[in-house]
Design an enzyme around this catalytic site. Sequence first.
Site, PDB file in Angstrom:
ATOM      1  N   LYS A   1       0.883  -1.103   0.011  1.00 16.13           N
ATOM      2  CA  LYS A   1      -0.059   0.193  -0.018  1.00 16.13           C
ATOM      3  C   LYS A   1       0.843   1.249   0.126  1.00 16.13           C
ATOM      4  O   LYS A   1       0.521   2.218  -0.844  1.00 16.13           O
ATOM      5  CB  LYS A   1      -0.762  -0.107   1.292  1.00 16.13           C
ATOM      6  CG  LYS A   1      -2.083   0.775   1.420  1.00 16.13           C
ATOM      7  CD  LYS A   1      -3.103   0.107   2.400  1.00 16.13           C
ATOM      8  CE  LYS A   1      -2.493  -0.161   3.515  1.00 16.13           C
ATOM      9  NZ  LYS A   1      -2.224   0.834   4.539  1.00 16.13           N
TER      10      LYS A   1
ATOM     11  N   ARG B   1      -8.690   3.356  10.000  1.00 10.34           N
ATOM     12  CA  ARG B   1      -8.592   1.913  10.354  1.00 10.34           C
ATOM     13  C   ARG B   1      -9.698   1.484  11.171  1.00 10.34           C
ATOM     14  O   ARG B   1      -9.670   0.122  11.099  1.00 10.34           O
ATOM     15  CB  ARG B   1      -7.231   1.966  11.336  1.00 10.34           C
ATOM     16  CG  ARG B   1      -6.039   1.227  10.779  1.00 10.34           C
ATOM     17  CD  ARG B   1      -4.697   1.021  11.874  1.00 10.34           C
ATOM     18  NE  ARG B   1      -3.735   1.594  11.263  1.00 10.34           N
ATOM     19  CZ  ARG B   1      -2.806   0.980  10.463  1.00 10.34           C
ATOM     20  NH1 ARG B   1      -3.009  -0.200  10.324  1.00 10.34           N
ATOM     21  NH2 ARG B   1      -1.661   1.491  10.139  1.00 10.34           N
TER      22      ARG B   1
ATOM     23  N   ARG C   1      10.455 -11.688   4.273  1.00 11.74           N
ATOM     24  CA  ARG C   1      11.265 -10.224   4.368  1.00 11.74           C
ATOM     25  C   ARG C   1      12.435 -10.736   5.423  1.00 11.74           C
ATOM     26  O   ARG C   1      12.133 -11.124   6.570  1.00 11.74           O
ATOM     27  CB  ARG C   1      10.173  -9.141   5.026  1.00 11.74           C
ATOM     28  CG  ARG C   1       9.311  -8.910   4.129  1.00 11.74           C
ATOM     29  CD  ARG C   1       8.867  -7.295   4.320  1.00 11.74           C
ATOM     30  NE  ARG C   1       8.062  -7.298   5.353  1.00 11.74           N
ATOM     31  CZ  ARG C   1       7.448  -6.227   5.922  1.00 11.74           C
ATOM     32  NH1 ARG C   1       7.079  -5.448   4.878  1.00 11.74           N
ATOM     33  NH2 ARG C   1       6.729  -6.159   6.766  1.00 11.74           N
TER      34      ARG C   1
ATOM     35  N   ARG D   1      12.186 -10.223  11.222  1.00 14.53           N
ATOM     36  CA  ARG D   1      11.468  -9.661  12.298  1.00 14.53           C
ATOM     37  C   ARG D   1      10.549 -10.712  13.089  1.00 14.53           C
ATOM     38  O   ARG D   1       9.816 -11.255  12.216  1.00 14.53           O
ATOM     39  CB  ARG D   1      10.941  -8.417  11.987  1.00 14.53           C
ATOM     40  CG  ARG D   1      11.821  -7.083  11.665  1.00 14.53           C
ATOM     41  CD  ARG D   1      10.937  -5.873  11.405  1.00 14.53           C
ATOM     42  NE  ARG D   1       9.563  -6.223  11.153  1.00 14.53           N
ATOM     43  CZ  ARG D   1       8.578  -5.312  11.073  1.00 14.53           C
ATOM     44  NH1 ARG D   1       9.037  -4.097  11.299  1.00 14.53           N
ATOM     45  NH2 ARG D   1       7.485  -5.514  10.493  1.00 14.53           N
TER      46      ARG D   1
ATOM     47  N   ARG E   1      -1.219 -10.834  12.923  1.00 15.68           N
ATOM     48  CA  ARG E   1      -1.578  -9.321  12.163  1.00 15.68           C
ATOM     49  C   ARG E   1      -2.771  -9.300  11.286  1.00 15.68           C
ATOM     50  O   ARG E   1      -3.504  -8.429  11.140  1.00 15.68           O
ATOM     51  CB  ARG E   1      -0.343  -8.976  11.676  1.00 15.68           C
ATOM     52  CG  ARG E   1       0.689  -8.551  12.422  1.00 15.68           C
ATOM     53  CD  ARG E   1       2.125  -8.604  11.935  1.00 15.68           C
ATOM     54  NE  ARG E   1       2.335  -7.394  11.005  1.00 15.68           N
ATOM     55  CZ  ARG E   1       3.382  -7.319   9.920  1.00 15.68           C
ATOM     56  NH1 ARG E   1       3.990  -8.233   9.793  1.00 15.68           N
ATOM     57  NH2 ARG E   1       3.503  -6.267   9.014  1.00 15.68           N
TER      58      ARG E   1
END
Length: 257
Positions: free
Chosen positions: A43, A122, A161, A194, A205
């Site tokens: 995004k 949000r 990632r 991470r 998440r």
Amino acid sequence: MNEQTKNDRAGWLRGPQAECSVLPSETKSPWRLVLLGAPGVGKGTQADLLHERLGACHLSTGDVFRAMGSQDSCEQTPAMKAALEHMRRGALVPDSTVWELVRERSGCIRCGGGFILDGFPRTLAQAEALKGHMESESLALSAVVNYELPLAEIVTRLSGRRTCEKCKSVFHVTRRPPREEGMCDHCGERLLQREDDRPQSIAVRLEAYERSTAPLIQFYSHLGLLVSVLAAGSPNEICDNTITALDARTSSEDRLH
Ligand SMILES: [Zn+2]
């Protein structure tokens, strides 16, 4: 859009006391967009590309949060101080504080150059606050772009990632591999996954995102503002598809009026 429309977004990043060095050129019908999409759909990249193509400023609440910490305390508004306090405790910044941060930057919402909101709203409460505020200013959103991607693809993107321990540069094992495996191209430090990007955290998440955003999607869909775009392909392809979808929506609006 030309380079002149690029400004430092000081009014957004530093708050109500700051003024943008270059104001975007006013257009007859500026784009006022909200971007929605789960973590990992890209995004932020799309917001930057859309800014280049449409001229409107990329207003990211994440950028505001990051900028706040390094600001002089005399420049911090009560809302900024409250948000920082929550962040220091590792707590979520409450809805009302987030809205206060956006409201005190209402110059950016009113700006004749338009805006591309990223990270806000949000929640349904934030969306309703934005709608009420814009109505009182006789402004309307042009559209709400919802970036969609199959869950499996999101998990692949996020779990690949790797982040540099030292300089925080982000790589991806297949999409943007470092020159030497496990090592940062910039500073040579170790690359780590991470905690947030581990499959189990990703599931949590995405679930949280789903829970808070599903009502938003419904809200904007009822208002006839929702434009869905598949977030697959290269960033430029996705951006092309976004512009096409926005144009299609705008021309069907014109036909109605
Ligand atoms: Zn590094």
